[in-house]
Design a protein around this motif. Structure first.
Motif, mmCIF file in Angstrom:
data_model
loop_
_atom_site.group_PDB
_atom_site.id
_atom_site.type_symbol
_atom_site.label_atom_id
_atom_site.label_comp_id
_atom_site.label_asym_id
_atom_site.label_seq_id
_atom_site.Cartn_x
_atom_site.Cartn_y
_atom_site.Cartn_z
ATOM 1 N N UNK A 213 85.292 42.001 -39.624
ATOM 2 C CA UNK A 213 84.854 43.329 -39.206
ATOM 3 C C UNK A 213 84.259 44.103 -40.380
ATOM 4 N N UNK A 214 84.894 43.994 -41.541
ATOM 5 C CA UNK A 214 84.357 44.665 -42.721
ATOM 6 C C UNK A 214 82.992 44.094 -43.091
ATOM 7 N N UNK A 215 82.840 42.798 -42.918
ATOM 8 C CA UNK A 215 81.550 42.141 -43.185
ATOM 9 C C UNK A 215 80.469 42.668 -42.254
ATOM 10 N N UNK A 216 80.829 42.914 -40.989
ATOM 11 C CA UNK A 216 79.869 43.465 -40.032
ATOM 12 C C UNK A 216 79.449 44.872 -40.452
ATOM 13 N N UNK B 246 77.780 43.239 -24.699
ATOM 14 C CA UNK B 246 78.714 44.138 -25.367
ATOM 15 C C UNK B 246 79.864 44.518 -24.434
ATOM 16 N N UNK B 247 79.550 44.731 -23.152
ATOM 17 C CA UNK B 247 80.591 45.080 -22.196
ATOM 18 C C UNK B 247 81.625 43.987 -22.031
ATOM 19 N N UNK B 248 81.181 42.742 -21.946
ATOM 20 C CA UNK B 248 82.108 41.620 -21.807
ATOM 21 C C UNK B 248 83.011 41.499 -23.033
ATOM 22 N N UNK B 249 82.407 41.584 -24.211
ATOM 23 C CA UNK B 249 83.194 41.449 -25.437
ATOM 24 C C UNK B 249 84.155 42.621 -25.589
ATOM 25 N N UNK B 250 83.690 43.839 -25.265
ATOM 26 C CA UNK B 250 84.564 45.017 -25.367
ATOM 27 C C UNK B 250 85.743 44.901 -24.411
ATOM 28 N N UNK B 251 85.497 44.384 -23.190
ATOM 29 C CA UNK B 251 86.600 44.229 -22.240
ATOM 30 C C UNK B 251 87.620 43.211 -22.755
ATOM 31 N N UNK C 180 87.108 50.146 -29.607
ATOM 32 C CA UNK C 180 85.814 50.014 -28.948
ATOM 33 C C UNK C 180 84.772 50.890 -29.632
ATOM 34 N N UNK C 181 85.166 52.095 -30.048
ATOM 35 C CA UNK C 181 84.254 52.961 -30.794
ATOM 36 C C UNK C 181 83.777 52.268 -32.063
ATOM 37 N N UNK C 182 84.699 51.686 -32.795
ATOM 38 C CA UNK C 182 84.338 51.013 -34.035
ATOM 39 C C UNK C 182 83.378 49.854 -33.773
ATOM 40 N N UNK C 183 83.587 49.143 -32.642
ATOM 41 C CA UNK C 183 82.710 48.028 -32.317
ATOM 42 C C UNK C 183 81.341 48.470 -31.837
ATOM 43 N N UNK D 283 77.969 52.187 -44.662
ATOM 44 C CA UNK D 283 77.401 51.654 -43.418
ATOM 45 C C UNK D 283 76.693 52.764 -42.653
ATOM 46 N N UNK D 284 75.415 52.997 -42.931
ATOM 47 C CA UNK D 284 74.713 54.155 -42.359
ATOM 48 C C UNK D 284 74.701 54.198 -40.836
ATOM 49 N N UNK D 285 74.465 53.064 -40.184
ATOM 50 C CA UNK D 285 74.399 53.063 -38.724
ATOM 51 C C UNK D 285 75.744 53.424 -38.108
ATOM 52 N N UNK D 286 76.816 52.816 -38.598
ATOM 53 C CA UNK D 286 78.150 53.103 -38.064
ATOM 54 C C UNK D 286 78.524 54.555 -38.318
#
Length: 426
Positions: A148-151, A9-14, A328-331, A252-255
């Protein structure tokens, strides 16, 4: 010890934190430049045309860099989350394909044609080329935001039990429902308006900083245009970002739980263990709201204190911080899931295949489940050689500092008014 999920997650967020400021400003300038040019021709004000021409050099300077980091994100996804990439690719390959075609084969030639077309083709035809460029650039985030909406909420996805599959099930997709994803439209519009707002604020920040040393009409007009664009489109962004958060809360309950800090009211307590997020990011949400309000105040002050260096510097740093932190928050809010299982599918799957299979589907969609096993070897190496991790953090910090300089240098490019001689020689 650092977990595999954290590293991934850190690599992708960067990579996103470098990719997004560049592509956001390219998208924003894509719409701003032909509009400036059109205003210049309609009002017979050459300074607007000069602004459009000189700011178009930004597109030439950073489009390839932004695209490169988009490719890095894809490589990270394919290498670190191969099963997720396979699922998303198999289901949404037309979406990925359209985005790539427009990014490489359509938008890129339009940028070059627009940049080289100043003074060479009829002014209004050149404006039409500019808006065609803007439309082509807009198709790219329109497609990727659908992913992103699909996720958030995999609308149109159907689950079928399949004992021969590696994960125990196969997925199908109903394209008639994919584009009706309730989180998609507000997310895309917030992205578009946010990109234009960010671009306006960056232009006003850099032109305001330069105005203190170069008090020309060119810098002053760019500064004022940037302020108005940032203010108007910033308000539009806030509206659609709020609507997006509302839709996320509903679907999206988790988000929603992660961003707002508590489970949605409609979520049964029996499903709390299924949808509980890894991170509570409500503090980031409050910080982003505060940053937005501070930027609003700074924009208002900018109209009065023209060319104030402190205000310009704050706007530059804070608008990038707001954009990156919001993205990043959204991800991160999806964690522990790569794809958040829809609540509406739970009773359907339980009825059709039983509770155990339903939990298996949810567990399969977690990031930790979708990771490549080879990450364990990497983590063992890092644990034995921690300097690798610290060195990587230094390199990441350098890249982000370099990003700030690239944005500043490209937007404050040395300019010269358009003349027939310069147009013929360029």
């Amino acid at each position: 010890m650092v977990s595999a999920t954290f590293v991934t997650v850190g690599l992708i967020a960067w990579a996103f934190s470098v990719h997004l400021p560049l592509v956001y400003t390219v998208l924003g300038l894509g719409w701003l430049l032909p509009t400036l040019e059109l205003i210049g021709y309609k009002r017979n004000k050459q300074v607007y045309v000069d602004l459009a021409r000189n700011l178009s050099s930004y597109l030439i300077a950073v489009y390839a860099i932004g695209g490169l980091f988009g490719t890095i994100i894809t490589v990270f996804l394919a290498g670190l989350l191969p099963i997720f990439t396979n699922i998303a690719g198999a289901l949404l390959w037309p979406v990925w394909g359209v985005a790539i075609v427009f990014g490489v084969a359509i938008a890129l030639p339009f940028i070059g044609f627009y940049y080289r077309g100043f003074g060479r083709i009829d002014p209004m035809k050149h404006v039409a080329v500019g808006y065609s460029m803007a439309i082509a650039l807009t198709v790219i985030p329109a497609m990727f935001r659908l992913v992103f909406a699909f996720i958030n909420y995999p609308a149109g996805v159907e689950v079928f039990k399949n004992p021969t599959s590696i994960v125990g099930f196969t997925l199908g997709i109903n394209w008639g429902q994919v584009f009706l994803n309730p989180t998609y439209a507000p997310l895309f519009l917030a992205t578009l308006f946010g990109a234009i707002a960010i671009t306006g604020i960056l232009v006003s920040s850099i032109f305001g900083w330069r105005y203190s040393r170069d008090p020309s009409e060119y810098r002053l007009v760019g500064y004022r245009v940037g302020n108005w664009v940032g203010l108007v489109f910033g308000v539009l962004y806030s509206i659609f970002a709020g609507l997006y958060l509302y839709e996320v809360y509903q679907y999206s309950p988790t988000v929603a739980w992660s961003i707002f800090g508590k489970p949605p009211a409609y979520l049964p307590s029996s499903l709390y263990p299924v949808y509980q997020p890894t991170l509570i990011l409500s503090g980031v949400l409050y910080m982003d709201v505060a940053l937005g309000l501070i930027l609003l105040i700074l924009l208002a002050l900018s109209f009065k204190f023209v060319g104030n260096k402190a205000i310009s510097a704050l706007k530059l740093v804070l608008v990038l911080a707001l954009m990156v932190s919001a993205e990043v928050m959204n991800g991160l809010a999806h964690l522990p899931y790569a794809i958040v299982p829809p609540l509406a599918a739970v009773p359907v799957l339980v009825k059709a295949y039983g509770l155990q299979f339903t939990l298996q589907v949810a567990d399969t969609l977690k990031v930790s489940t979708l990771l490549t096993p080879q990450l364990n070897a990497l983590l063992q190496l890092v644990s034995e050689e921690p300097g690798l991790l610290y060195g990587s953090l230094v390199v990441f910090a350098f890249f982000n500092a370099l990003l700030l300089y690239v944005i500043y240098a490209a937007l404050s490019w040395r300019w010269a008014p358009i003349t027939k001689a310069s147009a013929q020689s360029s």
